[in-house]
Design a protein around this motif. Structure first.
Motif, PDB file in Angstrom:
ATOM      1  N   VAL A 519      29.620   6.650  47.288  1.00 58.89           N
ATOM      2  CA  VAL A 519      31.004   6.377  46.919  1.00 58.89           C
ATOM      3  C   VAL A 519      31.923   7.409  47.552  1.00 58.89           C
ATOM      4  CG1 VAL A 519      32.346   5.683  44.919  1.00 58.89           C
ATOM      5  CG2 VAL A 519      29.922   6.095  44.656  1.00 58.89           C
ATOM      6  N   LEU A 520      33.044   6.954  48.039  1.00 60.88           N
ATOM      7  CA  LEU A 520      34.051   7.884  48.544  1.00 60.88           C
ATOM      8  C   LEU A 520      35.145   7.982  47.492  1.00 60.88           C
ATOM      9  CD1 LEU A 520      34.392   6.658  52.244  1.00 60.88           C
ATOM     10  CD2 LEU A 520      32.790   8.307  51.283  1.00 60.88           C
ATOM     11  N   PRO A 521      35.400   9.191  46.979  1.00 56.05           N
ATOM     12  CA  PRO A 521      36.329   9.316  45.863  1.00 56.05           C
ATOM     13  C   PRO A 521      37.729   8.821  46.187  1.00 56.05           C
ATOM     14  CG  PRO A 521      35.697  11.476  46.745  1.00 56.05           C
ATOM     15  CD  PRO A 521      34.831  10.455  47.407  1.00 56.05           C
ATOM     16  N   TYR A 522      38.096   8.873  47.476  1.00 50.15           N
ATOM     17  CA  TYR A 522      39.471   8.529  47.829  1.00 50.15           C
ATOM     18  C   TYR A 522      39.605   7.061  48.218  1.00 50.15           C
ATOM     19  CZ  TYR A 522      36.946   9.874  52.014  1.00 50.15           C
ATOM     20  OH  TYR A 522      35.980   9.995  52.967  1.00 50.15           O
ATOM     21  N   MET A 523      38.497   6.308  48.136  1.00 53.28           N
ATOM     22  CA  MET A 523      38.616   4.891  48.473  1.00 53.28           C
ATOM     23  C   MET A 523      38.443   4.051  47.225  1.00 53.28           C
ATOM     24  SD  MET A 523      36.910   4.144  52.127  1.00 53.28           S
ATOM     25  CE  MET A 523      36.464   2.459  51.840  1.00 53.28           C
ATOM     26  N   ARG A 524      39.098   2.896  47.229  1.00 57.86           N
ATOM     27  CA  ARG A 524      39.010   2.050  46.064  1.00 57.86           C
ATOM     28  C   ARG A 524      37.573   1.566  45.897  1.00 57.86           C
ATOM     29  NH1 ARG A 524      42.007  -3.391  45.712  1.00 57.86           N
ATOM     30  NH2 ARG A 524      41.053  -4.028  43.770  1.00 57.86           N
ATOM     31  N   ASN A 525      37.079   1.650  44.664  1.00 60.91           N
ATOM     32  CA  ASN A 525      35.717   1.184  44.433  1.00 60.91           C
ATOM     33  C   ASN A 525      35.738  -0.097  43.637  1.00 60.91           C
ATOM     34  OD1 ASN A 525      34.031   3.239  45.578  1.00 60.91           O
ATOM     35  ND2 ASN A 525      35.057   4.595  44.116  1.00 60.91           N
ATOM     36  N   PHE A 526      34.768  -0.924  43.933  1.00 64.40           N
ATOM     37  CA  PHE A 526      34.648  -2.170  43.188  1.00 64.40           C
ATOM     38  C   PHE A 526      33.442  -2.058  42.276  1.00 64.40           C
ATOM     39  CE2 PHE A 526      36.843  -3.004  47.083  1.00 64.40           C
ATOM     40  CZ  PHE A 526      37.889  -3.817  46.681  1.00 64.40           C
ATOM     41  N   GLU A 527      33.643  -2.412  41.027  1.00 64.42           N
ATOM     42  CA  GLU A 527      32.514  -2.411  40.091  1.00 64.42           C
ATOM     43  C   GLU A 527      31.539  -3.493  40.532  1.00 64.42           C
ATOM     44  OE1 GLU A 527      31.582  -0.863  37.142  1.00 64.42           O
ATOM     45  OE2 GLU A 527      33.053   0.678  37.680  1.00 64.42           O
ATOM     46  N   GLU A 528      30.279  -3.133  40.681  1.00 64.49           N
ATOM     47  CA  GLU A 528      29.285  -4.129  41.051  1.00 64.49           C
ATOM     48  C   GLU A 528      28.091  -4.002  40.117  1.00 64.49           C
ATOM     49  OE1 GLU A 528      29.325  -5.050  45.664  1.00 64.49           O
ATOM     50  OE2 GLU A 528      28.922  -2.941  45.314  1.00 64.49           O
ATOM     51  N   GLU A 529      27.506  -5.128  39.767  1.00 64.97           N
ATOM     52  CA  GLU A 529      26.342  -5.092  38.873  1.00 64.97           C
ATOM     53  C   GLU A 529      25.165  -4.432  39.550  1.00 64.97           C
ATOM     54  OE1 GLU A 529      25.059  -7.377  36.048  1.00 64.97           O
ATOM     55  OE2 GLU A 529      27.070  -7.487  35.210  1.00 64.97           O
ATOM     56  N   ASN A 530      24.969  -4.733  40.832  1.00 65.36           N
ATOM     57  CA  ASN A 530      23.835  -4.195  41.582  1.00 65.36           C
ATOM     58  C   ASN A 530      24.324  -3.569  42.874  1.00 65.36           C
ATOM     59  OD1 ASN A 530      21.513  -5.139  39.974  1.00 65.36           O
ATOM     60  ND2 ASN A 530      22.359  -7.142  40.458  1.00 65.36           N
ATOM     61  N   PRO A 531      24.865  -2.359  42.787  1.00 66.52           N
ATOM     62  CA  PRO A 531      25.485  -1.786  43.994  1.00 66.52           C
ATOM     63  C   PRO A 531      24.545  -1.703  45.194  1.00 66.52           C
ATOM     64  CG  PRO A 531      25.551  -0.230  42.126  1.00 66.52           C
ATOM     65  CD  PRO A 531      24.936  -1.484  41.621  1.00 66.52           C
ATOM     66  N   ALA A 532      23.249  -1.466  44.971  1.00 63.28           N
ATOM     67  CA  ALA A 532      22.332  -1.357  46.108  1.00 63.28           C
ATOM     68  C   ALA A 532      22.233  -2.686  46.850  1.00 63.28           C
ATOM     69  CB  ALA A 532      20.949  -0.923  45.639  1.00 63.28           C
ATOM     70  N   LEU A 533      22.496  -3.764  46.132  1.00 64.07           N
ATOM     71  CA  LEU A 533      22.423  -5.095  46.747  1.00 64.07           C
ATOM     72  C   LEU A 533      23.827  -5.625  47.026  1.00 64.07           C
ATOM     73  CD1 LEU A 533      19.810  -6.767  44.337  1.00 64.07           C
ATOM     74  CD2 LEU A 533      19.362  -5.475  46.404  1.00 64.07           C
ATOM     75  N   GLY A 534      24.786  -4.733  46.964  1.00 66.36           N
ATOM     76  CA  GLY A 534      26.164  -5.209  46.963  1.00 66.36           C
ATOM     77  C   GLY A 534      26.880  -5.104  48.288  1.00 66.36           C
ATOM     78  N   TRP A 535      28.174  -4.878  48.139  1.00 67.56           N
ATOM     79  CA  TRP A 535      29.072  -4.867  49.297  1.00 67.56           C
ATOM     80  C   TRP A 535      29.048  -3.479  49.906  1.00 67.56           C
ATOM     81  CZ3 TRP A 535      34.820  -4.156  49.999  1.00 67.56           C
ATOM     82  CH2 TRP A 535      35.273  -4.889  51.104  1.00 67.56           C
TER      83      TRP A 535
END
Ligand code: PEP
Ligand code: MG
Length: 755
Positions: A519-535
């Motif tokens: 995660v980059l603190p200065y970039m918008r993050n999207f909540e994802e159920e499975n981040p490893a399989l995510g965007w």
């Protein structure tokens, strides 16, 4: 105050005198309990000290039977005293015997006392003991009396923490404070370090606890609070990052808390019991810490952390100290202990003196861990309340390999670790001697050993290890350790210095692998159920190509007049590779049109981390210039086992038939297509993993720099043909057990290979 003789301020002044007297520890304690009992008009005053074995020993009493001193030992959860200690909270009862936790020890003769007031003796949130007053009559102790007793317990906390009482203890039953302690945390960076504690944020040492002039202390407190508030206002307004990299919302939270009436009221109350303003802040801070250590709700814990930080700031204002204290007194073998730390703060330490790092927070992918690994600083994280368990200067051992931390270790542990450090140093010297030797197996197979890198501080490792190049340059690390998005110019200059440092040796840059857990603190993050399989990674790069394109441009420009090797992370379909590659071609055309010097050659490859590629190998090899296997992700997806979750990550062995069959298939297909293949996951950094990989046909590996020596030493002694004869049959046939690990171990033992 009702019931008290002379009030708490007189008591504190008398205690100060007792502390200065030249008497034995026992005499001092005896005087303390007499004074407290008299001042509070209590028939009993007793001090219990928490011992290393978790029990509570009666160290002094006025009123209970004297014979019970050092004889009465309560279990951790025994009676009201046990409850005060374990909850770190006062208990105030007019009829103690009606309380469900009540129990009594006949040897003390306490059964005749009805009212009970017990307070924890706390230091930095840790319970060191319990202070109790009791009365025969059923009386209710006032809130002021409770407050006064807590204030008084600070004096006892100082006495216990100073180690003065250790002389009174039986061996094995010493006070828990300042005693040897072994804690297990998470291993964040390999290696062993012995040294002395340096607190990253030194505790403010309060020299003057007892107030002489109450109105003056209250005024000092008010002035300090206004200063604190205006400091915070200034910092919040001063753009988004201020004061050592703290983030704006943290500062906003501090600012909000600086108006918290409950908190301010508690501090004022503590002052009115006779403490100086700074001692009052510390008293309230210690209560906050005790609550923090017992809070299970993560949100509440975070808020209590904020309050704890704010208290530190307020104490500094009161003591006229800067927020970031000087580091002049760093010992030569400093082990820095911090709650958490940013990467820049770690880089600020004198590398020659910094030996190890202990963090209360921080996972393996936290930025400070990444930097610690690059610097080779043994680091252990997830040590709860680490900063509260140590005092500056304490001896400490950090075992970053196993995640063990030994505080104030006994001599035998220190000697054992000293030996291990020497052994490691001897081995390192042996590995250094292999630096210039080409990595060729006994049967003449060349294996290129490259290193994994990502920051400028990694670059000296190329020279130190004699590596054949950089097999994986994780470009996202620059983005992860920076406070704001690195500009194209900054990217360009990093890539140039990487190529300069590598001289003619190849460097494989991987385009940004962000998203998921990176995660980059200065970039918008999207909540994802499975981040490893995510965007994440190339998916993000293709959907929002702006960032990827500017990175590719920086890479192309940095490689002007040289060769560029770049690869994409998380490719799952050949079409994704085609799209990513065309994006590079567009940038090349663009640069050509603008007259920039172009790379002599651009090699475009991909990581193989997603199992779907295993079934597109022919199509893939027709397209790519090279391929690098990311076994960390490939393993997690093959076995559907989260690589960061220790409950499942060790459940499946990468050295098993299913994985090795897949990896061999990749190497075989690469050979058929005449395309270079390497492996850059952690598997290659373990000697047994490298052994398996060499046997199944890998001739290029990219390793953590510290693994180059041990892996090279092993490969120099290996006969790959004999290895194939011994191991490949287990992959080809149906096997009873799918693990090949034991077969590899047997083979290594028979051949005299050092795993
Ligand atoms: C991998 O997945 O094996 C790899 C090398 O990439 P990372 O560890 O950066 O995800
Ligand atoms: Mg990966």
């Amino acid at each position: 105050m009702r019931g008290a003789l002379g009030g708490p301020r007189v008591l504190l002044r008398r205690l100060r005198e007792v502390m200065a007297e030249r008497v034995s520890a026992q005499e001092r304690l005896d005087k303390v309990v007499v004074l407290i009992a008299a001042n509070m008009v209590a028939e009993v005053c007793s001090v219990y000290v928490l011992r290393v074995d978790g029990t509570l020993e009666l160290y002094a009493t006025e009123g209970l039977k004297r014979e019970a001193v050092h004889e009465t030992v309560l279990k951790a959860d025994e009676g009201l005293v046990g409850l005060v200690a374990s909850e770190a909270n006062p208990i105030n009862l007019s009829e103690a015997q009606a309380h469900p936790a009540f129990s009594y020890r006949p040897e003390t003769g306490e059964e005749v006392y009805h009212s009970f007031l017990g307070v924890p003796i706390l230091r930095a949130g840790n319970t060191l003991g319990v202070l109790v007053v009791q009365n025969r009559a059923r009386r209710t102790y006032t809130e002021e009396e409770e407050e006064a007793l807590q204030t008084t317990s600070m004096v006892l906390a100082e006495m216990i923490a100073s180690g003065e009482l250790s002389a009174l203890a039986r061996p094995g039953a010493e006070p828990a404070a300042r005693h040897t302690m072994h804690v297990q945390g998470a291993s964040l960076s390999d290696g062993i370090a012995l040294g002395h504690v340096v607190l990253h944020e030194p505790r403010v040492v309060i020299t003057n606890v007892i107030a002489d002039d109450l109105p003056r202390e209250l005024k000092r407190l008010d002035t300090a609070i206004s200063t604190l508030r205006s400091d915070l206002d200034r910092m919040v307004e001063h753009r988004d990052v201020a004061d050592g990299g703290e983030h704006r919302d943290v500062l906003e939270a501090y600012r909000m808390f600086s108006y918290d009436q409950g908190w301010l009221h508690r501090i004022r109350e503590a002052v009115s019991t006779g403490l100086t303003a700074e001692a009052a802040v510390e008293r309230v801070q210690s209560d906050t810490r005790a609550r923090m250590l017992r809070a299970s709700d993560p949100y509440l814990r975070d808020r209590l952390h904020d309050l704890d930080d704010l208290a530190n700031r307020l104490m500094r204002v009161l003591m006229g100290q800067d927020h970031a204290p000087g580091r002049e007194q760093m010992p030569d073998n400093a082990i820095v202990v911090a709650r958490s730390m940013g990467p820049a703060a770690l880089l600020d330490y004198d590398r020659k003196k910094l030996r190890g790092l202990i963090l209360e927070e921080g996972g393996p992918t936290s930025h400070v861990s990444i930097v610690a690994r690059a610097l080779g600083i043994p680091t252990v994280g997830e040590i709860e309340n680490a900063t509260g368990l140590v005092e500056p200067g304490d001896a400490v051992i950090v075992d970053g390999t196993t995640g063990n931390v030994h505080l104030r270790p006994p001599q035998d542990i220190e000697v054992a670790y000293g030996e291990r450090v020497k052994l490691r140093a001897r081995k390192q010297a042996q590995y250094r001697a292999l630096r210039e030797r080409p990595c060729v197996t006994k049967d003449g197979e060349k294996v290129a050993l490259m290193i994994n890198a990502g920051l400028t501080i990694d670059l000296p490792h190329i020279e130190e290890t004699g590596a054949a190049g950089i097999g994986l340059f994780r470009t996202e690390l620059q983005f992860m350790v920076a406070p704001t998005l690195p500009r194209v110019g900054e990217q360009l200059s990093l890539y140039r210095s990487v190529l300069d440092a590598a001289e003619k040796k190849p460097v494989i840059f991987r385009t940004l692998d962000i998203g998921g857990d990176k995660v980059l603190p200065y970039m918008r993050n999207f909540e994802e159920e499975n981040p490893a399989l995510g965007w994440r990674a190339i998916r993000l790069g293709l959907d929002r190509p702006g960032l990827l394109r500017s990175q590719v441009r920086a890479l192309l420009r940095a490689s002007g007049g040289r060769e560029l090797r770049l690869m994409f992370p998380m490719i799952a379909m050949v079409e994704e590779f085609d799209k990513a590659k065309s994006l590079v071609e567009i940038e090349l055309t663009h640069l050509r049109r603008h007259g920039h010097q172009l790379p002599d050659r651009v090699h475009i490859g991909t990581m193989l981390e997603v199992p779907s590629l295993l079934f597109q190998l022919d199509e893939l090899f027709e397209r790519v210039d090279f391929l690098s296997v990311g076994s960390n992700d490939l393993m997690q997806f093959l076995y559907a086992a989260d690589r960061g979750n220790t409950r499942v990550s060790d459940r499946f062995d990468p050295l098993s038939a299913p994985v090795l069959r897949a990896l061999k298939e990749i190497a075989d297909k690469a050979r058929k297509h005449g395309k270079p293949v390497s492996l850059c996951g952690e598997l290659a950094s373990q000697p047994i993993g490298a052994l398996a990989l060499a046997i199944i046909g890998y001739r290029a590996l990219s390793l953590s720099p510290s693994a180059v020596g041990p892996v090279k030493a092993l490969l120099l002694d290996l006969d790959t043909r004999r290895g194939q004869e011994a191991i490949l049959p287990y992959l080809a046939q149906p096997v009873g057990s799918v693990s090949i690990r034991s077969k590899l171990e047997d083979f290594a033992a028979a051949e005299g290979l050092q795993l």
